[in-house]
Design an enzyme around this catalytic site. Structure first.
Site, short mmCIF file in Angstrom:
data_model
loop_
_atom_site.label_atom_id
_atom_site.label_comp_id
_atom_site.label_asym_id
_atom_site.label_seq_id
_atom_site.Cartn_x
_atom_site.Cartn_y
_atom_site.Cartn_z
N CYS A 169 -90.61 -54.94 42.81
CA CYS A 169 -89.75 -54.67 43.97
C CYS A 169 -90.48 -53.76 44.96
O CYS A 169 -91.44 -54.19 45.59
CB CYS A 169 -88.40 -54.08 43.54
SG CYS A 169 -88.51 -52.72 42.36
N SER A 170 -90.06 -52.50 45.06
CA SER A 170 -90.64 -51.62 46.07
C SER A 170 -90.69 -50.18 45.58
O SER A 170 -90.54 -49.26 46.37
CB SER A 170 -89.85 -51.71 47.36
OG SER A 170 -88.49 -51.36 47.11
N CYS A 171 -90.87 -49.95 44.28
CA CYS A 171 -90.92 -48.59 43.73
C CYS A 171 -92.07 -47.83 44.41
O CYS A 171 -93.18 -48.34 44.54
CB CYS A 171 -91.12 -48.62 42.22
SG CYS A 171 -89.73 -49.38 41.36
#
Lengths: 208, 94
Positions: free
Chosen positions: A116-118
């Site tokens: 995702c976008s951690c």
């Protein structure tokens, strides 16, 4: 929004001609329910967004500049990123754990979140759009050297690439190498050399 | 409680394909590497996603994989590595 650029002073308007998407509707419905039940206030949602938007990469740059100039702090930062960041006065608002990885002459480190976008948001703010894009996420793990070349970063063959997929609970911050020639610079001057991208690992810190 | 694996242990990431909120990316399933470090215990995301938190704390590890074994046609250098976080129930001794 109109794509006619004739009038640069035309008001910015949000184009809702396609209607809100599935997730827009879900988010708004959830927020309305929580507000109606009195569990949160609309002002709290706004304030939370303000916190998210207030963090800028300069905060991470100041942190790394301190580590470059204070060897004891650097050791603490590498040993326990979360504790050292809090010691530095950064509000670790999302409660995530931070691992700080040092670039060395032998190993170049690169961070990605393939799922995702951690991203280390309390230190760097919101991730850039490219960090969340599918091509970056795929190529960072599949072809890191080719990807870095497109960012203008040529990693010599004798330097090992170490990719960190931030796929679960930890967050990663890269400590770039202090450039040669910066010996007489102050902590504030050094911070100006440390860019967001160098703390993701897609580039290095350079003298301006 | 002692973790099942220690730094340096050879491990294989399970090749399972159950649906749900799984934090093990597809591209590493079935890959073999070693434990780079032992992290803390965290709520199991597969159960947390369905509102089950109590008693689900699960050991998390960082696993190091060699890029040239992960991607048979890897175009980088033989020493290049990739590291990621894997929960204990996704690991098998290798």
């Amino acid at each position: 929004m109109t794509h006619d650029h004739a009038d640069p002073h035309a008001p910015v308007e949000v184009d809702l001609s396609d209607g809100p998407d599935y997730f827009d509707v879900m988010v708004h419905a959830l927020q309305e329910i929580l507000v109606d039940k009195g569990l949160i206030g609309a002002g709290e949602v706004r304030a939370r967004l303000e916190v998210l938007d207030a963090v800028e990469p300069g905060r991470g740059a100041a942190l790394i500049a301190r580590a470059w100039t204070d060897p004891a702090f650097k050791q603490r930062l590498l040993a326990d990123g979360t504790a050292a960041v809090e010691e530095f006065g950064i509000d670790n608002y999302d409660g995530t754990r931070l691992i700080v990885i040092e670039q060395t002459p032998d190993v170049h480190n690169l961070v990605v979140c393939t799922l995702c976008s951690c991203y280390p948001r309390p230190v760097l703010g919101l991730p850039p759009d490219w960090y969340k894009s599918r091509p970056y996420r795929a190529r960072a793990v599949r072809d890191p050297r080719g990807l870095l070349r497109e960012f203008g970063t040529e990693v010599p063959p004798e330097v090992t690439i170490r990719v960190h997929d931030s796929n679960a609970n930890m967050r990663y911050l890269i400590m770039p190498m202090r450039p040669a020639g910066s010996e007489s610079m102050t902590e504030a001057e050094l911070a100006a050399l440390i860019t967001r991208d160098s703390m993701i690992g897609v580039t290095t810190a350079k003298l301006r | 409680m002692i973790s099942r694996y220690a730094i340096g242990d050879r491990v294989r990431i399970s090749a399972r394909y159950a649906p749900g909120h799984v934090r093990t990316p597809f591209y590493v399933r079935g890959a073999t590497g070693h434990i780079e470090r032992v992290l803390d215990k965290f709520l199991d995301p597969e159960r947390e996603a369905y509102g089950v938190n109590a008693g689900t704390e699960t050991q998390l590890y960082r696993v190091r994989l060699n890029q040239s074994t992960l991607w048979p046609d890897y175009s980088g250098e033989p020493a290049d590595v990739l590291e990621l976080e894997i929960f204990e129930h996704w690991l098998e001794p290798a």
